[in-house]
Enzyme design. Structure first.
Site, PDB file in Angstrom:
ATOM      1  N   LYS A  25       8.425  -3.868  -2.017  1.00 46.54           N
ATOM      2  CA  LYS A  25       7.179  -3.141  -2.305  1.00 46.54           C
ATOM      3  C   LYS A  25       6.859  -2.236  -1.139  1.00 46.54           C
ATOM      4  O   LYS A  25       6.933  -2.650   0.022  1.00 46.54           O
ATOM      5  CB  LYS A  25       6.022  -4.155  -2.486  1.00 46.54           C
ATOM      6  CG  LYS A  25       4.731  -3.488  -2.909  1.00 46.54           C
ATOM      7  CD  LYS A  25       4.685  -3.229  -4.390  1.00 46.54           C
ATOM      8  CE  LYS A  25       3.561  -2.291  -4.808  1.00 46.54           C
ATOM      9  NZ  LYS A  25       3.895  -0.840  -4.638  1.00 46.54           N
ATOM     10  N   LYS A  57       3.681  -7.363   5.980  1.00 42.62           N
ATOM     11  CA  LYS A  57       2.363  -7.060   5.410  1.00 42.62           C
ATOM     12  C   LYS A  57       2.118  -7.889   4.142  1.00 42.62           C
ATOM     13  O   LYS A  57       1.080  -8.521   3.991  1.00 42.62           O
ATOM     14  CB  LYS A  57       2.310  -5.559   5.080  1.00 42.62           C
ATOM     15  CG  LYS A  57       0.945  -5.023   4.781  1.00 42.62           C
ATOM     16  CD  LYS A  57       0.990  -3.532   4.431  1.00 42.62           C
ATOM     17  CE  LYS A  57       1.450  -2.676   5.581  1.00 42.62           C
ATOM     18  NZ  LYS A  57       1.178  -1.231   5.363  1.00 42.62           N
ATOM     19  N   LYS A 105      10.481   0.560   1.497  1.00 41.08           N
ATOM     20  CA  LYS A 105       9.837   1.849   1.823  1.00 41.08           C
ATOM     21  C   LYS A 105      10.769   2.969   1.410  1.00 41.08           C
ATOM     22  O   LYS A 105      11.990   2.796   1.389  1.00 41.08           O
ATOM     23  CB  LYS A 105       9.568   1.948   3.323  1.00 41.08           C
ATOM     24  CG  LYS A 105       8.447   2.905   3.669  1.00 41.08           C
ATOM     25  CD  LYS A 105       7.118   2.244   3.445  1.00 41.08           C
ATOM     26  CE  LYS A 105       5.929   3.077   3.822  1.00 41.08           C
ATOM     27  NZ  LYS A 105       4.735   2.242   3.920  1.00 41.08           N
ATOM     28  N   THR A 125      -6.952   0.993   0.868  1.00 40.07           N
ATOM     29  CA  THR A 125      -6.414   0.822   2.229  1.00 40.07           C
ATOM     30  C   THR A 125      -7.537   1.000   3.252  1.00 40.07           C
ATOM     31  O   THR A 125      -7.721   0.155   4.136  1.00 40.07           O
ATOM     32  CB  THR A 125      -5.248   1.795   2.502  1.00 40.07           C
ATOM     33  OG1 THR A 125      -4.341   1.741   1.407  1.00 40.07           O
ATOM     34  CG2 THR A 125      -4.514   1.424   3.769  1.00 40.07           C
ATOM     35  N   SER A 155      -2.324  -2.667  -4.863  1.00 43.07           N
ATOM     36  CA  SER A 155      -1.135  -2.353  -5.669  1.00 43.07           C
ATOM     37  C   SER A 155      -0.687  -3.586  -6.446  1.00 43.07           C
ATOM     38  O   SER A 155      -0.273  -3.502  -7.603  1.00 43.07           O
ATOM     39  CB  SER A 155       0.019  -1.903  -4.769  1.00 43.07           C
ATOM     40  OG  SER A 155      -0.133  -0.555  -4.407  1.00 43.07           O
TER      41      SER A 155
HETATM   42  N1  GLU Z   1       1.887   2.865   1.564  1.00 40.47           N
HETATM   43  C1  GLU Z   1       0.956   1.784   1.670  1.00 40.47           C
HETATM   44  C2  GLU Z   1       1.291   0.914   2.860  1.00 40.47           C
HETATM   45  O1  GLU Z   1       1.916   1.332   3.812  1.00 40.47           O
HETATM   46  C3  GLU Z   1       0.830   1.005   0.366  1.00 40.47           C
HETATM   47  C4  GLU Z   1       2.071   0.365  -0.131  1.00 40.47           C
HETATM   48  C5  GLU Z   1       1.972  -0.159  -1.556  1.00 40.47           C
HETATM   49  O2  GLU Z   1       0.930  -0.083  -2.155  1.00 40.47           O
HETATM   50  O3  GLU Z   1       2.998  -0.631  -2.027  1.00 40.47           O
HETATM   51  O4  GLU Z   1       0.865  -0.207   2.945  1.00 40.47           O
END
Ligand code: GLU
Length: 428
Positions: free
Chosen positions: A71, A95, A107, A191, A362
């Site tokens: 994710k 995370k 990513k 976020t 998400s």
């Molecule tokens: N890009 C965001 C992060 O760095 C969200 C990632 C997501 O929702 O999967 O946490």
């Protein structure tokens, strides 16, 4: 990505190695967890509006999927590198683990500058990205989302291309979609709000009333804007905001006596997300060098831009008044600066805990897509605050109990959870 001489992947590995050593993690497990499990590097040819074809470099990297599908977001940035994506995928693993959601770390990125591309060119790029990765992304293996310079619209193009190839609807294959098209209420602000939910809880634990504090923000993109908005709604004073100016290709710090008005600044952002300097001046803002956000005499620093911003080279410029660094961005502090922050007695709210609100929402989006039943905004935000606060409390309590730096405490929890899943699956 930010060109400061630091390599984000080396930073991520240094942080991991330090905590792995502290918790006595088995050597074989360390070797497995300190690198990504899968990497995809590919090219995306895109027909440009002027009739030429431009070839873009794309990446998707899955660090670990022991706890659930990969994710993490997709970044569009001219300075994107494989090592940046590797680092960010690793941080996503920690995370999701620290937030305790059943997802792994991934990513993606494309080396491009969407600010210089038309919407049609960006759509073709997104569709090319989905085609290149069709067999390696999806609801059960790796689920993308927005990140730096990508939005719900980009997610929807990727989803549409994926579903066209699949011949069926898979709304859970990507998150951060627009509301009404499988997106969740609250995802846009999640976020930034999550950053402030954790900050609010920290201040409560430290018995510091939010309304007695002031903060300086780096960035005014999606994360910073919503974080600053919620922080000021809670009564905090937004002393300064530093924002990239696309026209001048430099950053500026905006200040106003009495504090910045977030709504006012949000209303004068141009199409690149830069704050219009002329309009800001006419509203009474003082505009200075982009680095000045760091020198403000505030209680809280909130870096919400790119990696490698808080380094030993700039540490001396930070005011002695600063009590908390609240990392809205991914990797804004370099590992060699952590000991200085710790020795100065500044409390660190580490990135992969502090900015986990986006991925947590998400996860809620996926849950809602799977049920095909969508919650209202209040329900989403209530669940988000609960998840963020619980994750924060676990880290804070461990840091207090064992007298460790909060980044290390967050790593201890996350690494243990992931290592346990890897072990239970019998991988190591
Ligand atoms: N890009 C965001 C992060 O760095 C969200 C990632 C997501 O929702 O999967 O946490």
């Amino acid at each position: 990505m930010a060109n400061t001489g630091y390599n984000p992947f080396e930073n991520a590995q240094t942080q991991f190695d330090g905590v792995a050593e502290k918790i006595g993690l088995d050597a074989d497990m360390r070797e497995f967890l300190r690198q990504p499990m899968k990497e995809f590097h590919f090219t995306i040819p895109v027909k440009m509006d002027d009739g030429t074809t431009k070839t873009f470099k794309g990446y998707r990297i899955r660090h670990n999927d022991a706890r659930g599908p990969g994710k993490g977001g997709i970044r569009f940035h001219p300075e994107e590198t494989a090592d940046t994506v590797r680092a960010l995928s690793m941080w996503m693993t920690w995370k999701c683990a620290v937030a305790d959601i059943p997802l792994g770390g991934g990513k993606g990125g494309v080396v491009c500058d969407p600010r210089e591309m038309s919407m049609g060119e960006q759509e073709r790029l997104c569709r090319g990205y989905a085609r290149a990765l069709y067999n390696n992304i999806g609801p059960f293996c790796d689920v993308p989302a927005p990140d730096v310079m990508t939005t719900g619209q980009h997610m929807l193009w990727i989803l549409d291309e994926y579903e066209t190839l699949a011949g069926a609807r898979f709304p859970g294959m990507i998150t951060g979609k627009p509301v009404g098209m499988g997106g969740s209420m609250g995802r846009t602000e999640a976020t930034g709000y999550g950053v402030i939910y954790t900050l609010k809880e920290l201040l409560k634990c430290e018995k510091i009333p939010v309304c007695d504090t002031s903060a300086s923000f780096q960035g005014f993109g999606n994360v910073a804007e919503y974080a600053a908005r919620m922080y000021s709604q809670l009564g905090g004073k937004v002393a300064a905001i530093s924002c990239w100016n696309q026209k001048d290709k430099t950053a500026y710090t905006f200040k106003k006596s009495g504090g910045c008005d977030v709504e006012e600044l949000a209303a004068i952002k141009d199409k690149f997300g830069s704050i219009d300097t002329d309009k800001a001046r006419s509203l009474g803002y003082e505009i200075s060098d982009g680095d000045n956000w760091l020198k403000e005499d505030v209680d809280i620093l909130v870096p919400c831009a790119l990696e490698n911003q808080i380094t030993p080279a700039v540490f001396g410029k930070i005011s002695k008044k600063v009590k908390v660094i609240c990392e809205g961005a991914n990797g804004p502090t370099t590992p060699d600066c952590d000991p200085l922050i710790k020795d100065a007695g500044i409390i660190m709210l580490p990135d992969f805990l502090c900015n986990a609100g986006g991925v947590t929402c998400s996860y809620f989006e996926q849950v809602q897509c799977n049920m095909n039943y969508f919650w209202d905004r209040a329900e989403v935000l209530e669940k988000l605050e609960y998840k963020m606060t619980s994750a924060f409390r676990a880290v804070y309590d461990l840091a207090k109990a064992q007298n460790v730096y909060m980044r290390d405490a967050a790593y201890m929890i996350a690494i243990r959870r992931v290592a346990e899943a890897v072990e239970m699956r019998g991988w190591v």
